[in-house]
Design a protein around this motif. Structure first.
Motif, short mmCIF file in Angstrom:
data_model
loop_
_atom_site.label_atom_id
_atom_site.label_comp_id
_atom_site.label_asym_id
_atom_site.label_seq_id
_atom_site.Cartn_x
_atom_site.Cartn_y
_atom_site.Cartn_z
N SER A 220 18.70 19.83 -18.38
CA SER A 220 19.06 18.91 -19.46
C SER A 220 19.04 17.52 -18.85
CB SER A 220 20.44 19.24 -20.04
OG SER A 220 21.44 19.16 -19.04
N ASP A 221 19.02 16.53 -19.72
CA ASP A 221 18.88 15.14 -19.25
C ASP A 221 19.55 14.26 -20.29
OD1 ASP A 221 18.04 12.82 -18.03
OD2 ASP A 221 15.92 13.07 -18.53
N MET A 222 20.63 13.59 -19.91
CA MET A 222 21.29 12.72 -20.89
C MET A 222 21.73 11.41 -20.25
SD MET A 222 25.08 14.46 -21.50
CE MET A 222 25.87 13.11 -22.36
N ILE A 292 12.18 18.29 -14.72
CA ILE A 292 12.90 17.21 -15.41
C ILE A 292 11.94 16.28 -16.15
CG2 ILE A 292 13.10 15.80 -13.29
CD1 ILE A 292 15.63 15.96 -16.20
N HIS A 293 10.78 16.04 -15.59
CA HIS A 293 9.79 15.23 -16.29
C HIS A 293 8.55 16.08 -16.48
CE1 HIS A 293 12.04 11.76 -14.30
NE2 HIS A 293 12.30 11.68 -15.58
N GLU A 294 8.26 16.44 -17.71
CA GLU A 294 7.06 17.22 -17.94
C GLU A 294 6.41 16.81 -19.25
OE1 GLU A 294 8.75 21.31 -17.54
OE2 GLU A 294 8.35 21.52 -19.66
N ILE A 312 11.87 17.11 -26.07
CA ILE A 312 11.64 15.80 -25.46
C ILE A 312 12.95 15.01 -25.36
CG2 ILE A 312 9.25 15.59 -26.25
CD1 ILE A 312 10.29 13.78 -28.54
N THR A 313 12.93 14.00 -24.51
CA THR A 313 14.06 13.07 -24.48
C THR A 313 13.66 11.82 -25.26
OG1 THR A 313 13.35 11.80 -22.54
CG2 THR A 313 14.57 13.83 -22.12
N ILE A 314 14.67 11.18 -25.83
CA ILE A 314 14.46 9.88 -26.48
C ILE A 314 15.44 8.94 -25.80
CG2 ILE A 314 14.58 8.56 -28.63
CD1 ILE A 314 12.46 10.57 -28.99
N GLU A 315 14.93 7.98 -25.04
CA GLU A 315 15.80 7.17 -24.18
C GLU A 315 15.38 5.71 -24.04
OE1 GLU A 315 15.48 8.19 -19.95
OE2 GLU A 315 14.21 9.88 -20.49
N PRO A 316 15.48 4.96 -25.12
CA PRO A 316 15.18 3.54 -24.99
C PRO A 316 16.25 2.83 -24.15
CG PRO A 316 16.15 3.97 -27.13
CD PRO A 316 15.96 5.31 -26.47
N ILE A 328 20.40 4.87 -23.74
CA ILE A 328 21.04 5.98 -24.44
C ILE A 328 19.97 7.06 -24.57
CG2 ILE A 328 22.23 6.73 -26.54
CD1 ILE A 328 22.90 3.72 -27.04
N GLU A 329 20.32 8.26 -24.15
CA GLU A 329 19.32 9.34 -24.10
C GLU A 329 19.86 10.66 -24.61
OE1 GLU A 329 18.41 10.63 -20.06
OE2 GLU A 329 16.45 11.39 -20.70
N ASP A 330 19.09 11.26 -25.49
CA ASP A 330 19.39 12.61 -25.97
C ASP A 330 18.19 13.50 -25.76
OD1 ASP A 330 22.00 12.24 -27.08
OD2 ASP A 330 21.12 11.33 -28.87
MN LIG Z 1 15.22 11.21 -18.96
#
Ligand SMILES: [Mn+2]
Length: 354
Positions: A220-222, A292-294, A312-316, A328-330
């Motif tokens: 996970s990645d937040m 973690i990054h794919e 996917i992550t959304i992290e602007p 902020i990332e979800d």
């Molecule tokens: Mn990320």
């Protein structure tokens, strides 16, 4: 899936050597192993330290376990020759030149086909059981974060908070962390990848946390950014709210059929319109899974179209040197007509005053 790649590439065998490919295609969680997939048969090579583990993890996925005694490539080459392989696919993105040369020298008759990112692309759409595992990894990160928020106070170091986060995640079942935990406070929050340092937490600034749990082989990645102090400035509030709005707009647009570059554009255009376009210097997000990054990378240059089951992550973010930064990332599962946000942690600006 491997047979599909064999057919598409018109090759006789695939040598799987990348750690994450091994985890994904064979189930192996150890560190030393190599797999060979030919059309009718799959082999997994490992040494005595991992034989028992391989029998549990890999055999059930249809691989015959082969024990390596000395040089791994000697044994693998023997099997490649026995299978009369003429064209062999290799993972050129991760195989070392030294290993490549070993195989090349021992297999003079064989044509090597560079597979590039083919095996990575094959992992993009997640099965339901993979999504369930990612959900659990997200839940662990969410819960750990809630445990660590009360520990924020003046004088503790970023590393202390990072260590507590990691400890909580492990207590909640994580086998490891997804990547080096980022805790970046005050001016350091302007560094997009400010790994936790010995810097002490001080009042009046952002603290950015970017972290994740590695659970049953999935990550996970937040990211959450909080404000610590009593006197938050208008500028802090302004950039926080711009990032949040950009993130929400992008999440709202997630659905099967949209190009990832369009998603990136939605967030980027909004941040640009608000005057901070040049302070958002990275892509909007990336796929997550065993790595973690794919794929799919979510940025302006990719023309991948989202499909149901991608995660996917959304992290602007906005980063202002010397001042601070917000990201902020979800983690989001792509559904037919929407995106399912997996993180439960609130994104309202959190101000901690003590
Ligand atoms: Mn990320």
């Amino acid at each position: 899936m491997l047979n599909k790649i064999l057919n598409e590439k018109n090759i006789d065998a695939i040598l799987i050597s990348d750690k994450y490919s091994l985890r994904y295609f064979t189930g192996f969680t150890g560190t030393t192993g190599i797999a060979l997939a030919v059309k009718e048969k799959k082999f997994f090579f490992t040494d005595f330290r991992y034989v028992e583990q391989a029998k549990i993890e890999v055999e059930k996925n249809g691989y015959e376990i082969v024990v390596i005694e000395r040089k791994a490539s000697d044994k693998v080459v023997e099997y490649i020759k026995n299978a009369k392989v003429k064209k062999l696919g290799i993972e050129d993105n991760s195989m070392s030149l030294a290993i490549f040369n070993e195989y090349k020298n021992k297999l003079e008759e064989v044509d090597f086909e560079m597979l590039g990112n083919s095996l990575q692309l094959a992992r993009m759409i997640k099965r339901d059981d993979e999504i369930e595992t990612i959900k659990k990894a997200v839940e662990i990160a969410d819960k750990a974060f809630a445990k660590v928020l009360p520990l924020i106070k003046e004088g503790v170091t970023e590393k202390y908070l990072a260590t507590e986060l990691e400890y909580e995640m492990k207590k909640l079942g994580a086998e490891s962390i997804s990547f080096e935990t980022i805790v970046a406070s005050n001016y350091r929050s302007a560094m997009p990848h400010g790994v936790a340092s010995d810097k002490k937490i001080k009042k009046e600034g952002f603290i950015k946390f970017d972290f994740g749990a590695y659970y049953n082989g999935y990550v996970s990645d937040m990211t959450r950014t909080i404000y610590f102090g009593e006197n938050i400035s208008d500028k802090h509030k302004e950039i926080y709210n711009i990032v949040l709005e950009a993130q929400l707009k992008a999440i709202k647009a997630v659905k099967a059929g949209i190009k990832v570059s369009e998603l990136d554009k939605i967030a980027r255009d909004y941040i640009t319109e608000k005057g901070y376009g040049n302070k958002f210097g990275h892509g909007l997000g990336h796929g997550i899974g065993v790595e973690i990054h794919e794929y799919p990378y979510v940025n302006s240059k990719s023309d991948i179209i989202l499909k149901e089951g991608m995660v996917i992550t959304i992290e602007p973010g906005i980063y202002i040197e010397g001042f601070g930064g917000v990201r902020i990332e979800d983690d989001v599962v792509v559904k037919k007509d929407h995106g399912e946000v997996l993180n439960k942690t609130s994104k309202e600006l959190l101000i901690i005053k003590k």
